[in-house]
Scaffold this motif. Structure first.
Motif, PDB file in Angstrom:
ATOM      1  N   LEU A  49       0.991  -1.069   0.040  1.00 24.50           N
ATOM      2  CA  LEU A  49      -0.128  -0.081   0.061  1.00 24.50           C
ATOM      3  C   LEU A  49       0.961   1.172  -0.020  1.00 24.50           C
ATOM      4  N   TYR A  50       0.894   1.668  -1.056  1.00 26.24           N
ATOM      5  CA  TYR A  50       1.925   2.882  -1.389  1.00 26.24           C
ATOM      6  C   TYR A  50       0.854   4.191  -1.098  1.00 26.24           C
ATOM      7  N   THR A  51       1.560   5.387  -0.559  1.00 23.58           N
ATOM      8  CA  THR A  51       0.741   6.465  -0.289  1.00 23.58           C
ATOM      9  C   THR A  51       1.653   7.827  -0.378  1.00 23.58           C
ATOM     10  N   GLU A  78       8.110  -6.412   5.236  1.00 20.35           N
ATOM     11  CA  GLU A  78       7.250  -5.881   6.002  1.00 20.35           C
ATOM     12  C   GLU A  78       6.297  -5.156   5.407  1.00 20.35           C
ATOM     13  N   SER A  79       6.329  -4.536   4.291  1.00 20.65           N
ATOM     14  CA  SER A  79       5.428  -3.830   3.651  1.00 20.65           C
ATOM     15  C   SER A  79       4.357  -4.904   2.701  1.00 20.65           C
ATOM     16  N   LEU A  80       4.632  -6.025   2.419  1.00 25.51           N
ATOM     17  CA  LEU A  80       3.939  -6.885   1.690  1.00 25.51           C
ATOM     18  C   LEU A  80       2.838  -7.321   2.453  1.00 25.51           C
ATOM     19  N   LEU A  81       1.597  -7.054   1.922  1.00 29.11           N
ATOM     20  CA  LEU A  81       0.476  -7.126   2.812  1.00 29.11           C
ATOM     21  C   LEU A  81      -0.643  -8.206   1.992  1.00 29.11           C
ATOM     22  N   GLU A  82      -1.306  -8.973   2.825  1.00 29.45           N
ATOM     23  CA  GLU A  82      -2.519  -9.713   2.020  1.00 29.45           C
ATOM     24  C   GLU A  82      -3.762  -9.073   2.272  1.00 29.45           C
ATOM     25  N   VAL A 167      -0.076  -1.562  -4.869  1.00 32.57           N
ATOM     26  CA  VAL A 167       0.936  -1.884  -6.072  1.00 32.57           C
ATOM     27  C   VAL A 167       1.261  -3.340  -5.728  1.00 32.57           C
ATOM     28  N   PRO A 168       1.111  -4.156  -6.825  1.00 31.17           N
ATOM     29  CA  PRO A 168       1.327  -5.531  -6.877  1.00 31.17           C
ATOM     30  C   PRO A 168       2.466  -5.991  -5.868  1.00 31.17           C
ATOM     31  N   ARG A 203       4.798   7.514 -15.689  1.00 32.26           N
ATOM     32  CA  ARG A 203       4.315   6.133 -15.325  1.00 32.26           C
ATOM     33  C   ARG A 203       3.772   6.292 -14.000  1.00 32.26           C
ATOM     34  N   SER A 204       2.859   5.296 -13.902  1.00 26.48           N
ATOM     35  CA  SER A 204       2.149   5.340 -12.478  1.00 26.48           C
ATOM     36  C   SER A 204       2.797   4.594 -11.244  1.00 26.48           C
TER      37      SER A 204
END
Length: 209
Positions: A49-51, A78-82, A167-168, A203-204
């Protein structure tokens, strides 16, 4: 015999029999629920989750093993979320490495819990026109607001941006040494997949490495 008497024919015998058969066929049976909304139940995505905010601050939401929730510049384990759908429009968020659910207290403070609490850990996912999402506590109606970078979420003063870009699930890749740059894969979704018309612009963040 009765069926041989005048006036009693084959048709007279078949009518009661057909009535019994039709009664059995026409009995009501439940129809399986084929609603397309059922496909969202249990759907699982792995995302970072990028902000960002108006001052150009960029961060990724991290759920750490000690239960704190922070914002970090780079993507990390640690930022990889399900993100798992509980029902249409409502999800739960779990840190993959920490194995903790992202939860929110009534005052908006974020924390990571080892156990899923439907009231504290369920979020509504609202899609914005610019591709970003807003997440709101289903129970409290408060937005999921990322703490300022590398600062635990304690009190309103420590809270940062509200909108997020899912973000994937790819980690930040370190740059290759000079002279050994790996070629970028073709952008199959572009009208110029081989970049023969010049470098891509605008680019996004979804596609940023």
């Amino acid at each position: 015999m009765d069926w041989m008497r005048p006036g009693v024919g084959v048709l007279g015998l078949w009518v009661p029999l057909l009535a019994v058969l039709l009664l059995g066929v026409c009995q009501a049976h439940p129809i399986p629920d084929s609603s397309p909304l059922l496909q969202f139940g249990g759907q699982v995505r792995q995302r970072h989750l990028y902000t960002d905010d108006d001052q150009g601050t960029e961060a990724h939401l991290e759920v750490r093993e000690d239960g704190t929730v922070v914002g970090a510049i780079l993507r990390s384990p640690e930022s990889l979320l399900e993100l798992k759908a509980l029902k249409p429009g409502v999800i739960q968020i779990r840190g993959v490495k920490a194995s903790r659910f992202l939860c929110q207290q009534p005052d908006g403070t974020l924390y990571g819990s080892l156990h899923f609490d439907p009231e504290a850990c369920s979020f509504r996912e609202l899609l914005l026109e610019d591709g970003y999402n807003v997440y709101q506590s289903e129970a409290h109606g408060l937005p999921l607001r990322l703490p300022k970078r590398d600062s635990p979420s304690q009190g309103p003063a420590a809270r940062g941006p509200v909108r997020f870009l899912p973000v994937p699930g790819q980690l930040h890749q370190p740059q290759e040494p000079p002279g050994f740059l790996a070629p970028e894969p073709p952008d199959v979704g572009s009208s110029d997949p081989l970049s023969m018309m010049g470098p891509l612009q605008g680019r996004s963040p979804s596609y940023a490495s």
